[in-house]
Motif scaffolding. Structure first.
Motif: not given
Lengths: 341, 341, 341, 341
Positions: A271-293
């Motif tokens: 259930g919902h534990v899969q879609r909440g909480g602190t992101p992995t390092a991978y997801d943080r990097v990708l999210a960072n890059r998407f925002g920047w671009h």
């Protein structure tokens, strides 16, 4: 410039990292002003927004959820938003809007864009099912949470000679089930893309028991379903409160396996534990890059597009291209996993 | 077929997942026999190996390290291995050899291949510095471990108005520092690819303190170094036991910052925790796929090549291409990160 | 001496650590021989056992599950075991038996002990509901898993203005709900020890929404139940396969809250992930100490007793004392938590 | 009532949980007003404080660090604080002060109390070395972080036939080394309480290699030291900047083992990662309870005391009792661990 940002759709680890990245790049790179609309397109339509400065996004990089909130909006109101696009842009003095969301949000973004709003979208979904981008942020976190659960369940299954059926998210695309199943070493994986034969699962489990491996873990996407005739399967009934009873595929499948094999089989619905909480390092990097671009694309005037990962690079692609079809698990990825049924 | 496998070089989360995947695919897909050489090329030269069946690789998917062991081999003995390649293949009845390793191992693999051994390599390095593949397994785990450390250090830095200097792995390429620095939100990142000016770091920290953010976290790759003249920097002296004293860049930089600013600055050297232990889900999936594709390549007779990730797909590329140059952090990735000095 | 060990009952992180500790202490401390019975009392009755040496327990400290397996045994066969106690001890040449298990196992252990078997029990339960010991191993791990889930769910609840109902284990005692609820900062906690009024939960949620905190997380033990008349609550019906439908309190409560408040409320049933997988450091230490002290008790001839934590010390207490009543959450612990309903 | 709170000394996971708990209990339980002094006693002396309401402590339960900041204060100024105690209480209208801190802070708290300030202390230290309380919050988190590191290092040590020396915190008491060493299954543990013979460690490692276990992990407290004559050991020299070179026991010991055995031995110095970041569930619960009971003690007028864990219960004990001697690892705990040298 004045850039608006909003987050829409279901929760997804990395949303705050995108918001922070957009604000950082826009302000320190270009001296832009950034405003954040609250609760997705609702805030845009109803005029709920606030200015986001560096302090507003301080400390949110690793936080789950979205500081801007998110809410579903009916289709009719989305159309309204689209129709008044140019007007809305004028009203808020927007030089660009960066909507962060899944398939529905990006479709709406495209409507707004077609109607004259300068839009750069950022794709978001834990399901990894958006075409035109190799991966989306949130997916890696979902897979990690599901894999950790499988790791835990495996030891119990083994010690107690039991079958464990883990139901993970993925209504239309089986990416989470595929990758967490592979990473966790599930003995069976069921995907929405391929109706499965219960018989085959039974056979696999019995062969394992026969050669002394007296346990099995099966990872099943919530959207997976048995092949016709393979399992008596009724959709959930409606209970006295008008709610559909929870009788998802995981619970059904465990019951069915227990019935057929006379062995203990237990469902676990993550259930919902899969879609909440602190992101992995991978997801943080990708999210960072998407925002920047996204900010870079705004300043290059590349509107009607969204950010996308292609190999190691973040590029932009037309929104039109991104939302035409769902990215499902292709046949050759199924073969690699070996244990997909 | 009879396939040999060996793991060489430093530890890297995912090695066991590759071994398991090769054995699974080879045995259940093709009925092959798999033998595992112990301690890398040493086992190949000295005849230490054992047969790997499904039981031998049971339960190792999530385990760090390598069940085959790994040892460094002098260059001269590697040359010996290469020269006797054809003979070795005959001796063990090998139809293919799958060496799993980093730049050194792949170079050796290429020598063996050139000398007649049918080789399919699998690239491995936590440093992510191998050309021709988008990513290597082990890297994601290293970044995750480093990011979790930065997350922890940040709260202490903030509460105690302190500068924290975290030294992460990466002697020649700064990928771990770049991505863990981005994911952890480090305020400064120093890479081997770009000599940094201590002065710039001092300025950044002082500006932060000036606007009320009285702390900073700096993530520095072990191979990063100050620009000439920027910092008095002597290589470690030799102590009374003939050992070089540990005086890495992290410790030096913290001392230098403290000296220049009169603010507490503390070094943390993460060290080997970055390269051991259970792999992340991402690394397990990639390792799984590399193992699977290595066996496929063997059966297609694609020798002299190694597996590689390109976008979402695993392909094979010539070993020659992979080992010619180190993949370092390019300028455009530096720009995205914003906080690289 | 020759010491037998067995593990019985449900899975519990730390079982392997106890086994390892018993073997280490017995062999290196006293030169004892240790045999492990397979699948709990079943192995004892049916003669399935194996010798456990240092190699047999190598690498299992951090592994979930139990290398000896565990199975439930009918009460009649337990009585049989008890009646033939002295005979069984003779048959296997046992100087002592160390059964590791929960309330049922310890009751059986007491029967065996009364019938002449030299027994030193080790208490085990993730539920922490055994009297005479301050804590049991497995509990800390369960609380940690539940707390991490609550941490994740909270960000989603907040971003999406939603109520999340997390159902955790605890059929008769609410310790897991109490401590994970406190640790996760749940706004409502429901325990088996106190029937709750749904009305009170509704009021709490509405007050939160009223003062701008538009979300809530409620942590409910699986054994919690509404006060009579507070909620229409039917036990699960039987479906066409003769299985009881899963309609636990978490699912029911979420549906009820949604019905009453017209706000989204989602259940998450954590299930078996709480009782498997690698133990926390706390549980490993406690399990280690219990194993060590069990062997000491054997050598001091303290039979008919079990290990127990009292403050900082591990002692032994009479089995009789341990199994007479369940340790439930007392009123003063409820008060401390503030949010128990 | 008007209650002041401050946090002093080194960072410790759980500080924010205490602050939140004090505010919650005081405000919702008694309608008190709570003010938080910034940067420990410094804020008290210099008048830097702010009112803490429910919003101020929202979302901090799981956050590391302390929202109030912490700073060391010279002994002379502490004496000043004590001398002006009554005056300070009057100045801020304080009915009670709740200082949260370690041995130094509690000693200061006692001075203030003796001088007329109504004080209820809350003990805090990751080192677990405060008398009169079974455990302190922060300790469990430190042990967890250290144990996870040992878990990771072990697989590398094993695969690469290496000795790993992990230095953990604990200058005067070896609790972290003891428990993380036990939990991680370290083959050697060195404590400040017992000077160790390097020779014994060498022997242990060589015996392991002799019986085929070709690796070892040694967990050493930063305050551990070799028995006189056992190892040539010089305190760190002063480098050209006037800083003491980092030449802690971990680095020294690894070098010494390598020199004596001719085997690779690598040090890992965990450092500050052990004392920052999100607290474990255990520490959050304990911190919550300490905060709650501190408020209760205030309202019962139990001044000059601090909260303490005794068995399963939180009680208060005289400050005088708590700070008279350090709680070190007693001999019987050493025996249980088996691998302490």
């Amino acid at each position: 410039m004045r850039i608006g940002i909003l987050t829409a759709g279901g929760d997804c680890p990395g949303l705050n990292a995108v918001i922070r990245s957009v604000v950082h790049r826009a302000m320190t790179g270009y001296g832009d002003e950034v405003i954040g609309f609250e609760d997705g397109f609702k805030g845009l339509l109803e005029g709920h927004y606030r200015t986001l400065d560096l302090n507003a996004v301080s400390g949110i990089l690793a936080r789950g959820g979205t500081i801007l909130g998110s809410a579903r909006l009916e289709r009719s109101r989305l159309r309204e938003a689209a129709e008044t696009s140019a007007e809305l842009a004028r009203k808020y003095g927007l030089d660009a809007l960066v909507p962060v969301g899944g398939e529905g949000t990006l479709t709406a973004a495209r409507m707004l864009s077609d109607a004259g709003m300068p839009v750069v979208g950022v794709p978001k979904t834990i399901d990894n099912d958006i075409s035109s981008t190799d991966r989306t942020f949130g997916f890696d976190t979902a897979v990690m949470v599901a894999t950790e659960a499988i790791d835990r369940l495996k030891t119990t299954a083994e010690s107690h000679q039991r079958v464990m059926v883990v139901e993970v998210m993925g209504r239309h695309a089986g990416w989470i089930a595929l990758e967490s199943g592979m990473a966790g070493g599930a003995h069976g994986i069921c995907l929405p893309e391929r109706p499965f034969q219960v018989e085959d699962l039974v056979k696999m489990v019995e062969e394992r028991f026969a050669r002394g491996k007296k346990f099995a873990v099966i990872c099943v996407a919530e959207g997976a379903h048995p092949a016709e005739g393979s399992m008596v399967y009724k959709k959930g009934e409606i209970d006295q409160y008008g709610h559909e009873r929870f009788t998802g595929i995981g619970t059904r499948l465990a019951a069915e396996l227990e019935r057929r094999m006379g062995k203990e089989a237990r469902p676990v619905i993550l259930g919902h534990v899969q879609r909440g909480g602190t992101p992995t390092a991978y997801d943080r990097v990708l999210a960072n890059r998407f925002g920047w671009h996204a900010v870079e694309a705004v300043h290059r005037g590349e509107f009607g597009r969204m950010t996308a990962l292609r190999g190691t690079e973040v590029v932009t692609v037309p929104l039109a291209e991104a939302v035409t079809r769902l990215k499902t698990v292709p046949e050759h990825r199924v073969r690699e996993a070996e244990s997909v049924f």
